[in-house]
Design a protein around this motif. Structure first.
Motif, PDB file in Angstrom:
ATOM      1  N   ARG A 135      -6.192 -17.199  -1.123  1.00  0.00           N
ATOM      2  CA  ARG A 135      -4.988 -17.673  -0.422  1.00  0.00           C
ATOM      3  C   ARG A 135      -3.933 -16.577  -0.316  1.00  0.00           C
ATOM      4  O   ARG A 135      -3.286 -16.429   0.724  1.00  0.00           O
ATOM      5  N   ARG A 136      -3.782 -15.789  -1.359  1.00  0.00           N
ATOM      6  CA  ARG A 136      -2.786 -14.711  -1.334  1.00  0.00           C
ATOM      7  C   ARG A 136      -3.149 -13.659  -0.298  1.00  0.00           C
ATOM      8  O   ARG A 136      -2.320 -13.248   0.510  1.00  0.00           O
ATOM      9  N   SER A 154      -6.792 -18.663  -5.666  1.00  0.00           N
ATOM     10  CA  SER A 154      -5.498 -17.989  -5.633  1.00  0.00           C
ATOM     11  C   SER A 154      -5.586 -16.635  -4.916  1.00  0.00           C
ATOM     12  O   SER A 154      -4.757 -16.309  -4.065  1.00  0.00           O
TER      13      SER A 154
END
Length: 118
Positions: free
Chosen positions: A103-104, A100
């Motif tokens: 990807r962010r 997460s």
């Protein structure tokens, strides 16, 4: 006269080469050029933006108090606008969190996740 000069030049070159070979000072260098198709995923050219993106991901992971030391120390590399995260984490929740964050921070860049649960 010209043939004599060429013969003399060739003989001098051979003597010099032979002397270098005997003293061990001659070195051979082999260079292999890797094409795009031969380059492993995530091993391309690194730009300053790639370095900054990878560092930002590392910084976010290291500051997260919910992650184990394993998860905080996964390898993060960025090249050619894509990010590769690899290493080991303790749980599936940590793997999900690492993904997460990567990807962010990477935004629209490709993220390759090679993280295993130990």
């Amino acid at each position: 006269m010209r043939n004599t000069f060429i013969s003399l030049l060739a003989a001098t070159s051979m003597i010099g080469f032979s002397a270098m070979a005997n003293t061990g000072t001659a070195k051979t260098t082999t260079t292999k050029t890797t094409t795009e198709s031969e380059r492993p995923i995530g091993m391309g050219q690194t730009t300053p933006m790639d370095n900054k993106m990878a560092q930002n991901i590392r910084d976010e992971l290291s500051k997260d108090s919910t992650l184990s030391s394993k998860a905080k120390n996964v390898r993060v590399n960025a090249a050619d606008g894509e990010v590769t995260v690899s290493g080991m984490v303790a749980t599936q929740a940590e793997r999900d969190k690492v993904e997460s964050v990567a990807r962010r921070v990477a935004g629209d860049k490709r993220v390759i996740l090679d993280v295993t649960i130990e």
